[in-house]
Design a protein around this motif. Structure first.
Motif, mmCIF file in Angstrom:
data_model
loop_
_atom_site.group_PDB
_atom_site.id
_atom_site.type_symbol
_atom_site.label_atom_id
_atom_site.label_comp_id
_atom_site.label_asym_id
_atom_site.label_seq_id
_atom_site.Cartn_x
_atom_site.Cartn_y
_atom_site.Cartn_z
ATOM 1 N N GLN A 88 0.580 -1.147 -0.079
ATOM 2 C CA GLN A 88 0.024 0.053 0.004
ATOM 3 C C GLN A 88 0.964 1.166 -0.039
ATOM 4 O OE1 GLN A 88 -3.848 0.502 -0.069
ATOM 5 N NE2 GLN A 88 -2.884 -1.259 -1.196
ATOM 6 N N ASN A 89 2.112 1.263 -0.634
ATOM 7 C CA ASN A 89 2.769 2.533 -0.727
ATOM 8 C C ASN A 89 3.284 2.669 -2.118
ATOM 9 O OD1 ASN A 89 4.809 4.182 -0.735
ATOM 10 N ND2 ASN A 89 6.570 2.842 0.285
ATOM 11 N N ARG A 90 2.685 3.842 -2.736
ATOM 12 C CA ARG A 90 2.896 4.042 -4.026
ATOM 13 C C ARG A 90 3.866 4.955 -4.457
ATOM 14 N NH1 ARG A 90 1.271 1.588 -7.655
ATOM 15 N NH2 ARG A 90 0.193 3.253 -9.167
ATOM 16 N N SER A 91 5.068 4.890 -3.817
ATOM 17 C CA SER A 91 6.098 5.661 -3.759
ATOM 18 C C SER A 91 7.093 4.959 -4.704
ATOM 19 C CB SER A 91 6.824 6.037 -2.455
ATOM 20 O OG SER A 91 7.305 5.246 -1.875
ATOM 21 N N ILE A 92 7.776 5.668 -5.557
ATOM 22 C CA ILE A 92 8.923 5.193 -6.233
ATOM 23 C C ILE A 92 9.905 6.126 -6.685
ATOM 24 C CG2 ILE A 92 7.698 5.578 -8.528
ATOM 25 C CD1 ILE A 92 8.884 3.276 -9.906
ATOM 26 N N THR A 93 11.253 5.868 -6.638
ATOM 27 C CA THR A 93 12.451 6.784 -6.516
ATOM 28 C C THR A 93 12.252 7.333 -8.404
ATOM 29 O OG1 THR A 93 13.980 5.184 -7.231
ATOM 30 C CG2 THR A 93 13.746 5.670 -5.126
ATOM 31 N N TYR A 94 13.116 8.247 -8.472
ATOM 32 C CA TYR A 94 12.842 9.064 -9.851
ATOM 33 C C TYR A 94 13.807 8.094 -10.882
ATOM 34 C CZ TYR A 94 13.252 12.017 -13.616
ATOM 35 O OH TYR A 94 13.104 12.533 -14.996
ATOM 36 N N SER A 95 14.778 7.503 -10.266
ATOM 37 C CA SER A 95 15.603 6.558 -11.027
ATOM 38 C C SER A 95 15.003 5.433 -11.560
ATOM 39 C CB SER A 95 17.140 6.235 -10.366
ATOM 40 O OG SER A 95 17.728 7.504 -9.970
ATOM 41 N N ALA A 96 14.266 4.657 -10.566
ATOM 42 C CA ALA A 96 13.492 3.460 -10.724
ATOM 43 C C ALA A 96 12.354 3.874 -11.668
ATOM 44 C CB ALA A 96 12.932 3.028 -9.561
ATOM 45 N N CYS A 97 11.586 5.145 -11.611
ATOM 46 C CA CYS A 97 10.640 5.407 -12.360
ATOM 47 C C CYS A 97 11.165 5.617 -13.936
ATOM 48 C CB CYS A 97 9.949 6.880 -11.789
ATOM 49 S SG CYS A 97 8.488 7.348 -12.791
ATOM 50 N N PHE A 98 12.530 6.257 -14.134
ATOM 51 C CA PHE A 98 13.102 6.461 -15.200
ATOM 52 C C PHE A 98 13.048 5.155 -16.024
ATOM 53 C CE2 PHE A 98 16.623 6.915 -18.124
ATOM 54 C CZ PHE A 98 16.311 7.956 -18.818
ATOM 55 N N VAL A 99 13.798 4.133 -15.189
ATOM 56 C CA VAL A 99 13.953 2.918 -16.128
ATOM 57 C C VAL A 99 12.939 2.362 -16.216
ATOM 58 C CG1 VAL A 99 15.005 0.551 -15.334
ATOM 59 C CG2 VAL A 99 16.100 2.288 -14.522
ATOM 60 N N GLN A 100 11.590 2.235 -15.398
ATOM 61 C CA GLN A 100 10.321 1.688 -15.838
ATOM 62 C C GLN A 100 9.782 2.070 -17.226
ATOM 63 O OE1 GLN A 100 6.705 2.477 -13.532
ATOM 64 N NE2 GLN A 100 6.449 0.196 -13.431
ATOM 65 N N ALA A 101 9.859 3.519 -17.093
ATOM 66 C CA ALA A 101 9.386 4.116 -18.346
ATOM 67 C C ALA A 101 10.162 3.829 -19.603
ATOM 68 C CB ALA A 101 9.466 5.736 -18.245
ATOM 69 N N LEU A 102 11.728 3.691 -19.354
ATOM 70 C CA LEU A 102 12.297 3.334 -20.774
ATOM 71 C C LEU A 102 11.988 1.887 -20.997
ATOM 72 C CD1 LEU A 102 14.720 3.619 -22.263
ATOM 73 C CD2 LEU A 102 16.301 2.848 -20.610
ATOM 74 N N LEU A 103 11.884 0.942 -20.162
ATOM 75 C CA LEU A 103 11.526 -0.406 -20.355
ATOM 76 C C LEU A 103 9.983 -0.691 -21.211
ATOM 77 C CD1 LEU A 103 13.048 -2.415 -17.587
ATOM 78 C CD2 LEU A 103 14.008 -2.120 -19.947
ATOM 79 N N ILE A 104 9.252 0.171 -20.576
ATOM 80 C CA ILE A 104 7.929 -0.093 -21.133
ATOM 81 C C ILE A 104 7.921 0.732 -22.656
ATOM 82 C CG2 ILE A 104 5.465 0.859 -20.987
ATOM 83 C CD1 ILE A 104 5.621 0.584 -17.918
ATOM 84 N N HIS A 105 8.731 1.741 -22.832
ATOM 85 C CA HIS A 105 8.702 2.341 -24.131
ATOM 86 C C HIS A 105 9.340 1.680 -24.910
ATOM 87 C CE1 HIS A 105 6.271 6.050 -23.686
ATOM 88 N NE2 HIS A 105 6.821 6.119 -22.400
ATOM 89 N N LEU A 106 10.515 1.005 -24.845
ATOM 90 C CA LEU A 106 11.006 -0.044 -25.548
ATOM 91 C C LEU A 106 10.255 -1.075 -25.864
ATOM 92 C CD1 LEU A 106 14.648 0.001 -23.643
ATOM 93 C CD2 LEU A 106 14.212 0.860 -26.090
ATOM 94 N N TYR A 107 9.411 -1.561 -24.788
ATOM 95 C CA TYR A 107 8.498 -2.546 -25.460
ATOM 96 C C TYR A 107 7.490 -2.330 -26.239
ATOM 97 C CZ TYR A 107 3.649 -4.435 -24.356
ATOM 98 O OH TYR A 107 2.472 -4.739 -24.656
ATOM 99 N N GLY A 108 6.916 -1.038 -25.908
ATOM 100 C CA GLY A 108 5.763 -0.671 -27.425
ATOM 101 C C GLY A 108 6.348 -0.545 -28.634
#
Length: 322
Positions: A88-108
């Motif tokens: 129940q914690n929706r926090s994420i570091t900016y670096s982790a957020c950046f990596v997640q966005a990068l991987l999801i866009h690479l996927y698409g």
């Protein structure tokens, strides 16, 4: 906003899932099982293609990239989601957020490129059958795959790098997962250049893929219908139908998700649902569609299953005799 924050190790907050406390554990189990099924289905397709020499053909070598993309996108999305549901914690570091966005866009982007390359392969196979072995030779196939990944990593890498700034003016991610539009909304500075480049990248991957697929299928239709080649018609029905279903599903899904992000008047719930569906449904449906609709993959999977579990089959037969 007036306050500027250093992005290094900065904690961001993802959009709330609004789950009642009674639904937390069921949602965690459902998300975990969905991720496990995605890995299982896509690994099955990968192993079926890799371990069967009959499937070492250009079409299936290109298809091999699709489950790789699907697992990359699912792995970027699901682990973070299910862990945040449980904690129940929706926090994420900016670096982790950046990596997640990068991987999801690479996927698409990788999915668009793979499906486009597969459309070209079907075009050559049906419209230029005598030139197929030359045009889709192992060397040319390797070049196509290398170009696909270089384009993917380069264009998406630049897209995300443009948002990796030293200062941000907000810590609220307006989505349930990190992506380029949500990261762009955090930046204090003028983001018009980012916006224009983002439109270019979207047009390149989405629009160009659509144009190429439409062109190839028009040419295939002409070859099949106008020239009345019965062999070509049979081949087209067997190999093109599955590809077209997968492409259209992904095309419409990503298009509406893109539109929802571009219009501020779009419902936040609709935007979140469309964005999540582009990451959730294709990795589940693609291996099922290809596994069930593609005769060669289906037959080779059954053979692979019998080779992996021969003893169990024998034990069952012995048990029946006794």
């Amino acid at each position: 906003m007036d306050c500027n924050f250093s992005i290094y190790a900065r904690s961001l907050t993802l959009e709330s899932l609004d789950l009642p406390s009674s639904n937390i554990f069921p949602a965690f189990i459902f998300g975990t099982l969905t991720y496990c099924f995605i890995l299982l289905f896509n690994m099955t397709v990968l192993l079926t293609i890799a371990l069967n020499r009959k499937l070492h053909k250009p079409m299936y070598v290109l298809l091999f990239n699709l489950p790789l993309n699907d697992m990359m996108g699912a792995s970027a999305f699901f682990p973070q989601l299910v862990s945040s549901i449980l904690s129940q914690n929706r926090s994420i570091t900016y670096s982790a957020c950046f990596v997640q966005a990068l991987l999801i866009h690479l996927y698409g982007a990788g999915t668009f490129l793979t499906l486009t390359a597969m459309a070209y392969d079907r075009y050559v196979a049906i419209c230029c059958p005598l030139k197929y072995n030359t045009m889709m030779s192992p060397n040319n196939l390797l070049k196509i795959i290398i170009i696909m990944w270089i384009l993917n990593v380069t264009l998406i890498g630049i897209l995300l790098a443009m948002n990796y700034r030293k200062e941000i003016c907000s810590t609220q991610i307006v989505d349930i997962f990190c992506n380029n539009p949500s990261l762009m909304k955090l930046v204090c500075e003028d983001t018009r250049v980012n916006n224009y480049y983002g439109l270019f990248v979207m047009t390149f991957f989405d629009g160009l893929s659509l144009l190429i697929v439409v062109f190839t299928y028009v040419q295939i239709l002409i070859t099949v219908v106008v020239k009345r080649q019965s062999d070509a018609r049979s081949k087209a029905i067997q190999t093109c139908g599955t590809h077209l279903i997968v492409f259209l599903c992904f095309e419409f899904n990503t298009f509406f998700a893109f539109i929802a992000h571009r219009f501020e008047t779009a419902s936040p719930s609709l935007r979140r649902a469309l964005g999540a569906s582009a990451v959730i449904f294709p990795p589940i449906l693609n291996p099922l569609i290809y596994g069930l609709k593609t005769k060669e993959i289906r037959e080779n999977f059954i053979l692979f299953f019998h080779k992996v579990f021969p003893q169990k089959q024998k034990n069952k037969l012995v048990g029946v005799k006794h």
